[in-house]
Design a protein around this motif. Structure first.
Motif, PDB file in Angstrom:
ATOM      1  N   ALA A 100      -5.214   6.319  -1.590  1.00 32.12           N
ATOM      2  CA  ALA A 100      -4.342   5.167  -1.364  1.00 32.12           C
ATOM      3  C   ALA A 100      -4.296   4.337  -2.629  1.00 32.12           C
ATOM      4  CB  ALA A 100      -4.846   4.322  -0.200  1.00 32.12           C
ATOM      5  N   THR A 101      -3.139   3.732  -2.878  1.00 29.71           N
ATOM      6  CA  THR A 101      -3.012   2.758  -3.969  1.00 29.71           C
ATOM      7  C   THR A 101      -2.568   1.442  -3.355  1.00 29.71           C
ATOM      8  OG1 THR A 101      -0.839   3.730  -4.426  1.00 29.71           O
ATOM      9  CG2 THR A 101      -2.636   4.321  -5.896  1.00 29.71           C
ATOM     10  N   VAL A 102      -3.224   0.370  -3.747  1.00 30.04           N
ATOM     11  CA  VAL A 102      -3.040  -0.941  -3.126  1.00 30.04           C
ATOM     12  C   VAL A 102      -2.831  -1.980  -4.221  1.00 30.04           C
ATOM     13  CG1 VAL A 102      -4.031  -2.645  -1.543  1.00 30.04           C
ATOM     14  CG2 VAL A 102      -4.614  -0.218  -1.290  1.00 30.04           C
ATOM     15  N   GLY A 128      -9.840  -1.698  -6.383  1.00 27.60           N
ATOM     16  CA  GLY A 128     -10.274  -0.316  -6.513  1.00 27.60           C
ATOM     17  C   GLY A 128     -11.307   0.120  -5.487  1.00 27.60           C
ATOM     18  N   VAL A 129     -12.264  -0.750  -5.164  1.00 28.04           N
ATOM     19  CA  VAL A 129     -13.307  -0.379  -4.207  1.00 28.04           C
ATOM     20  C   VAL A 129     -12.700  -0.118  -2.831  1.00 28.04           C
ATOM     21  CG1 VAL A 129     -15.420  -1.147  -3.077  1.00 28.04           C
ATOM     22  CG2 VAL A 129     -15.033  -1.680  -5.483  1.00 28.04           C
ATOM     23  N   ALA A 130     -11.694  -0.902  -2.458  1.00 25.43           N
ATOM     24  CA  ALA A 130     -11.015  -0.690  -1.175  1.00 25.43           C
ATOM     25  C   ALA A 130     -10.241   0.620  -1.179  1.00 25.43           C
ATOM     26  CB  ALA A 130     -10.079  -1.865  -0.884  1.00 25.43           C
ATOM     27  N   GLU A 131      -9.644   0.963  -2.315  1.00 29.43           N
ATOM     28  CA  GLU A 131      -8.928   2.239  -2.414  1.00 29.43           C
ATOM     29  C   GLU A 131      -9.886   3.416  -2.257  1.00 29.43           C
ATOM     30  OE1 GLU A 131      -5.344   0.767  -5.441  1.00 29.43           O
ATOM     31  OE2 GLU A 131      -7.012   1.957  -6.218  1.00 29.43           O
ATOM     32  N   ILE A 172       0.843  -1.195   0.000  1.00 28.90           N
ATOM     33  CA  ILE A 172       0.000   0.000   0.000  1.00 28.90           C
ATOM     34  C   ILE A 172       0.880   1.248   0.000  1.00 28.90           C
ATOM     35  CG2 ILE A 172      -0.162   0.149   2.529  1.00 28.90           C
ATOM     36  CD1 ILE A 172      -3.078   1.092   2.169  1.00 28.90           C
ATOM     37  N   GLU A 173       0.421   2.270  -0.674  1.00 24.52           N
ATOM     38  CA  GLU A 173       1.041   3.589  -0.608  1.00 24.52           C
ATOM     39  C   GLU A 173      -0.058   4.593  -0.319  1.00 24.52           C
ATOM     40  OE1 GLU A 173       3.795   4.962  -3.442  1.00 24.52           O
ATOM     41  OE2 GLU A 173       4.978   3.095  -3.479  1.00 24.52           O
ATOM     42  N   LEU A 174       0.172   5.451   0.674  1.00 27.71           N
ATOM     43  CA  LEU A 174      -0.752   6.536   0.982  1.00 27.71           C
ATOM     44  C   LEU A 174      -0.238   7.825   0.352  1.00 27.71           C
ATOM     45  CD1 LEU A 174      -1.622   5.883   4.753  1.00 27.71           C
ATOM     46  CD2 LEU A 174      -2.821   5.096   2.698  1.00 27.71           C
ATOM     47  N   LEU A 183     -13.181  -5.740   1.841  1.00 30.48           N
ATOM     48  CA  LEU A 183     -13.243  -5.369   0.427  1.00 30.48           C
ATOM     49  C   LEU A 183     -12.077  -5.956  -0.365  1.00 30.48           C
ATOM     50  CD1 LEU A 183     -14.414  -1.650   0.707  1.00 30.48           C
ATOM     51  CD2 LEU A 183     -15.755  -3.616  -0.090  1.00 30.48           C
ATOM     52  N   VAL A 184     -10.899  -5.964   0.244  1.00 33.80           N
ATOM     53  CA  VAL A 184      -9.752  -6.573  -0.432  1.00 33.80           C
ATOM     54  C   VAL A 184      -9.980  -8.070  -0.596  1.00 33.80           C
ATOM     55  CG1 VAL A 184      -7.290  -7.130  -0.208  1.00 33.80           C
ATOM     56  CG2 VAL A 184      -8.097  -4.813   0.290  1.00 33.80           C
TER      57      VAL A 184
END
Length: 244
Positions: free
Chosen positions: A168-170, A183-186, A159-161, A207-208
């Motif tokens: 956030a990108t996951v 995407g939904v979790a992001e 993850i990056e915030l 969600l993930v």
């Protein structure tokens, strides 16, 4: 591995490790260009400040001896959808640069590994570099494997915030035939940026887990991989958020 067990018998092997340009690394405009010869050790010793997420993933790869020789690009070309570096590159939204007789083209790292043992590389192309945006906020990586070290990831989550953008990108690896961007979790993180709590962490993990597409193998069942993806997702979000 395929050479050692006799699955491949090429007529010739080319050693590109001494091609100076493939080992170069530069940074311009917030993007680090890592030549295709960049090893895991290079990332740890030279690029950990700009690319902490990639360094965290590199630290979990194999042994010191392997990290000294193995390259990030080599891992991508092998087409391993559980690769630690792939998770970090996906969360960083890195780009793979390829060159061939038809010119240069660019592919998202998450799209480059197109399935187990396959990648988006033509027979007459060479991967020349990875274009990795420098981190602009906290990062984290966590993996689960058969043991604590020197094991492929059953599942890994990076993850990056991005505090300025409040996003956030996951990226999840090992939980599907390709790397997965949930995407939904992001979106959940962006929507709950000012009120991240245990409820949001739990929902993020759910969600993930729902977004992954695991396949059962000797290292883990579908149910186990989905559960692990959710647990690791909560863990990395909690770690990254605590570093803001």
């Amino acid at each position: 591995m395929e050479l050692n067990r006799g699955a491949l018998a090429p007529r010739a092997l080319l050693d590109l490790s001494r091609v100076a340009g493939l080992a170069d690394a530069t940074q311009e405009g917030g993007v680090v260009r890592l030549g295709a010869g960049t090893t895991y050790t290079d990332v740890l010793e030279r690029h950990a400040e700009a690319l902490p997420g990639l360094a965290a993933a590199a630290r979990t790869v194999a042994s010191r001896q392997v990290r000294n020789r193995a390259t990030l690009v080599g891992a991508l070309v092998l087409g391993d959808p559980s690769g630690d570096a792939l998770a970090a590159l996906g969360a960083a939204e890195a780009i793979v640069e390829l060159a061939g007789p038809r010119g240069t083209r660019h592919v998202q790292a998450t799209a480059f590994v197109s399935g187990p043992g396959t990648c988006d590389l033509a027979h007459d192309e060479l991967v020349t570099a990875l274009l990795v945006p420098a981190a602009d906020g906290p990062t984290a990586y966590a993996k689960a494997g058969a043991r604590n070290a020197m094991a492929r990831a059953v599942c890994g989550v990076a993850i990056e915030l991005h505090p300025v953008a409040r996003t956030a990108t996951v990226c999840v690896v090992g939980a599907g035939p390709t790397a997965i961007r949930p995407g939904v979790a992001e979106v959940l993180v962006a929507d709950a940026w000012d009120e991240l709590d245990d409820r949001v962490l739990r929902r993020f993990g759910e969600l993930v887990a729902e977004a992954v597409d695991p396949v059962a193998d000797a290292r883990g069942s579908v149910v186990y991989r989905r559960h692990v993806a959710g647990v690791l997702a909560r863990r990395v979000l909690d770690r990254a958020w605590a570093a803001l």
